[in-house]
Scaffold this motif. Structure first.
Motif, short mmCIF file in Angstrom:
data_model
loop_
_atom_site.label_atom_id
_atom_site.label_comp_id
_atom_site.label_asym_id
_atom_site.label_seq_id
_atom_site.Cartn_x
_atom_site.Cartn_y
_atom_site.Cartn_z
N ARG A 111 -40.26 80.32 -62.73
CA ARG A 111 -39.42 81.12 -63.61
C ARG A 111 -39.62 82.62 -63.41
NH1 ARG A 111 -39.76 81.52 -70.00
NH2 ARG A 111 -37.61 82.19 -70.31
N LYS A 112 -40.87 83.03 -63.29
CA LYS A 112 -41.15 84.46 -63.14
C LYS A 112 -40.56 85.01 -61.84
CE LYS A 112 -45.64 84.11 -63.62
NZ LYS A 112 -47.08 84.45 -63.81
N SER A 149 -36.83 85.09 -62.04
CA SER A 149 -36.42 86.22 -62.88
C SER A 149 -36.53 87.52 -62.09
CB SER A 149 -37.31 86.25 -64.13
OG SER A 149 -36.87 87.20 -65.06
N LEU A 150 -37.63 87.71 -61.36
CA LEU A 150 -37.79 88.90 -60.53
C LEU A 150 -36.71 88.97 -59.46
CD1 LEU A 150 -39.51 91.42 -59.80
CD2 LEU A 150 -40.83 89.92 -58.27
N HIS A 173 -33.68 87.82 -59.70
CA HIS A 173 -32.44 88.27 -60.35
C HIS A 173 -32.53 89.76 -60.72
CE1 HIS A 173 -29.91 84.71 -60.69
NE2 HIS A 173 -31.00 83.99 -60.87
N LEU A 174 -33.66 90.18 -61.26
CA LEU A 174 -33.80 91.59 -61.65
C LEU A 174 -33.62 92.51 -60.46
CD1 LEU A 174 -36.92 91.34 -64.00
CD2 LEU A 174 -34.64 92.07 -64.70
N ILE A 221 -32.68 79.22 -65.63
CA ILE A 221 -32.16 80.43 -65.00
C ILE A 221 -31.32 80.01 -63.79
CG2 ILE A 221 -34.21 80.78 -63.53
CD1 ILE A 221 -33.89 83.84 -64.18
N SER A 222 -30.24 80.75 -63.56
CA SER A 222 -29.37 80.48 -62.42
C SER A 222 -30.19 80.48 -61.12
CB SER A 222 -28.30 81.57 -62.28
OG SER A 222 -27.58 81.72 -63.47
N ALA A 272 -41.73 93.94 -61.53
CA ALA A 272 -40.49 94.04 -62.32
C ALA A 272 -40.22 95.49 -62.68
CB ALA A 272 -40.60 93.17 -63.57
#
Lengths: 466, 466
Positions: free
Chosen positions: B119-120, B123-124, B126-127, B215-216, B92
């Motif tokens: 989730r992680k 999230s990564l 998306h980031l 999360i999307s 990240a």
């Protein structure tokens, strides 16, 4: 930390801010200046983080639950509560684009393993050169349990016993390597000093964790531990382990009672009460005049969708079905059996006293901690709570982002600095440094089994020793 | 992806690189150009990541185990294997200082929960705007079990059954929101389209996970799944779920057998074999001449400490006690009972055939996949394996960092480009795009229970339905 004329450390205000997509208010994402795709827009999060750093905030904080948090999809799809970054990945991303601000993330002690939590926050502390904080929560939503194979939550007391053991294990893991043990002596071919490595060998009621952790001791020794307990068990947990304690308080008197209570509990546990900071929640909307600030707030409240308003009231006063009632009419009688907690009763009393409509009550209950004012009156509020020992600082939840944060940093922070309450610039590099918290000494060697020639893999199991 | 003259997509070489502190070789951290505190030096990791991106690598990859990985502290403190960043936080952090390169991290299916892993990585993804990859491992070390309350590892077959269910749940969670369901319609007050949200309600042998994920849908649909199984169960897992498969192969013939095997298995599972890429490990040391490259390698091998050399041989040939034997003398006779796997036998045969000393065998076995050569001869090797269908690309493990990566990017990559094997610049923005992998279509709606007005919290438990 600055000092008083007689050389004692001077008590300074500390400030954290919640970094939450388009803002903390349930309608914040509908604000006209809200960023597109705010919840998953990294550039937006970077902009807010850098704004807070310009305002010399001690920390930014990511709240979290490990589930979609609403109970009513009809209302939920009208809020931005269902979509968010995972906290540790977001904080790690922000670590490279900020320099001083603390990076605090939530992790549940009920739905995680201590090894993973210890490791992630130690890693974040290294990535950020000493700016990590962990908000330890025990989790309260049944939806969270259902994502981890449980049909129901652990019972409250059990959750806290697990949380205590969890934190103990995490701290031991953080101390796996002594400070300075990883020396990287290239000439001698010694990466670390083997006498400086500890294996916790933890076996307790909830966890068996051998360790050691595969990372050098964090720059801060231990990342700072944040907590938000308000029950008896929660306050006791805070008093034992919390270094910053969040709390929602509606009045100064209530805040002072909470403040005195947890500080006394901390002292009873042998801790220096100055090393536990109390941060009530503050949700400020600033205007050039009181009326302008209120107008901004009212604009935001207008954006609460009817379905959301109805759900907010239902969630607040107990699960009464309001679907037949007009939002602009009075609240129907609510049976005693549906009332549960003191907050419900307070809100019902408020509604009766002020003749609030359903919509009016929704608006009131949506604004937890929201205050409006000019930079001066908001600074007055902060100063009064700080000097009155209702707060050591505040956890600032901006109702909409980035606007409310920019206004606060540009208008309220300068006023707080003018009054000598808040730092002009960062004087320290770590979150502990900002907060005036000591760097923990490593937990004493509890286990002499570990010595250089002991093979890690082959040690007999200690199962059954308890 | 480029095309051939007749318009079909042209097969292009793909390249990943292991980002591992001061390098993949056990003595890499002692290299004279090794950075100080390389394992926890973020600036160093950023430098290497940006070098790889300059070389248009498809991905960088973080290997991981959830423990200190050595079995012998006496040798371990003489290596850099015991200290590392946690992979997802490091990736990240790197997502904000890189633009195109894929970011692949390891997470164990044995010691994690599907909800957290889904989730992680979402999230990564998306980031990083679509650059995440997950290396799914089942974990093999007994030290890992001991960090998660287990006295022993799950049995091999059971680990893979758990891994399969784990991946299935993770993919369902990634599909919680349909593409485009999060519309953020500010005027209508609809954050997402409620008909585009799925609740997996998974209940299987190992996991009960209700979902949905908060999360999307990830930009890539699903982050790319990497895998490295070599057992029968591992290869079958790769064939079903793997999109990039790492493998250690000593000879082209062996690589070709593995390549044909997993591609055939993928086809048998109804997959397009082109959507599973095989990446053998490659550990290159480049020099202007063959002799210069070998001299660089030998310099590195000189840095293996005696204790580490002894441990390497013990780990390789079975746990024979070598403490009485001089390192520069011959290997003693090793009893049959101590030999276990084919690699041990190969190494023993090698030692006898070439009359290797203990130190000689240590040096040989330390260099897994290490090859030396000029830019041309290393490109020859890459080309031969690629065109000979022993590899679709390589997982490049640089023996020391940043030097070996800089040499490769500055000298070998241009040669591969000259030959038309490797891209001149990035033409895509996501990891899937680089690799020529399709974006997964969302798993069909399996459960019609979820509709907008269904309360998330109050649905009856489905426990006992299996």
């Amino acid at each position: 930390m600055t000092t008083t004329p007689d050389g004692r450390p001077r008590r300074m205000l500390t400030l954290g801010a919640v970094l939450q997509g388009a803002g903390g208010h349930i309608a914040g994402w509908r604000h006209p200046l809200s960023p597109p795709d705010g919840e998953l827009d990294l550039a937006h999060h970077i902009r807010v983080a850098q704004t807070l750093e310009r305002g010399t905030f001690d920390a930014l904080f990511i709240a979290d639950v490990v589930a979609i948090s609403g109970t009513d999809l009809d209302a939920l799809h009208r809020t931005a509560r269902s979509v968010r970054f995972e906290p540790l990945t977001l904080l790690a991303a922000l670590s490279t684009v900020t320099e001083r601000i603390g990076l605090v993330g939530t992790a549940s002690t009920t739905y995680n393993e201590p090894f993973h939590v210890a490791r992630k926050f130690a890693s974040l502390d290294h990535l950020s050169a000493g700016r990590a904080g962990w908000n330890a929560v025990t989790s309260v939503l049944p939806q969270e349990a259902a994502n981890f194979g449980r049909d129901a939550h652990l019972e409250h007391g059990l959750r806290y016993r697990r949380a205590e053991e969890f934190v103990e294990v995490v701290r031991e893991l953080w101390d796996s390597f002594d400070d300075g043990a990883v020396r990287r002596d290239i000439a001698a071919g010694r990466y670390y000093d083997p006498t400086g490595l500890r294996t916790p060998h933890h076996r307790g009621e909830h966890f068996a964790v051998r360790g050691p952790l595969s990372i050098s001791r964090p720059p801060q020794g231990h990342p700072v531990i944040f907590q938000a307990g308000s029950s008896e068990a929660g306050k006791d947990f805070a008093a034992r382990y919390g270094e910053v304690v969040f709390t929602g308080q509606g009045t100064l008197a209530g805040a002072q009672r909470f403040y005195a209570d947890v500080k006394a509990r901390a002292a009873a546990h042998g801790r220096n009460p100055d090393h536990l900071l109390v941060w009530p929640i503050l949700a400020p909307i600033v205007g050039d005049t009181e009326a302008a600030a209120r107008a901004r707030r009212d604009e935001l409240l207008e954006l609460i969708h009817d379905d959301v308003a109805r759900r907010l009231v239902q969630d607040t006063v107990g699960d009464v079905d309001l679907s037949g009632y007009p939002l602009d009419g009075p609240l129907p009688e609510v049976g005693e059996t549906n009332r549960s907690r003191s907050r419900s009763e307070q809100m019902l009393d408020l509604a009766r006293r002020e003749n609030l409509t359903i919509r009016g009550l929704a608006r009131r209950s949506s604004g937890g901690g929201m205050i409006t004012g000019t930079p001066e009156t908001i600074a007055d509020h902060v100063e009064e709570w700080f000097t009155g020992r209702g707060a050591d600082g505040f956890n600032v939840g901006f109702p909409y982002l980035p606007g409310a944060a920019e206004d606060f940093v540009d208008q309220v922070v300068p006023e707080l600095r003018r009054r000598g309450l808040f730092r002009e610039s960062y004087t320290e590099t770590t979150l502990r440094g900002h907060l005036g918290l000591p760097r923990p000494v490593a937990i004493a060697r509890r286990d002499d089994l570990t010595h250089p020639s002991e093979p890690l893999a082959d040690e007999p199991s200690r199962a059954g020793s308890r």
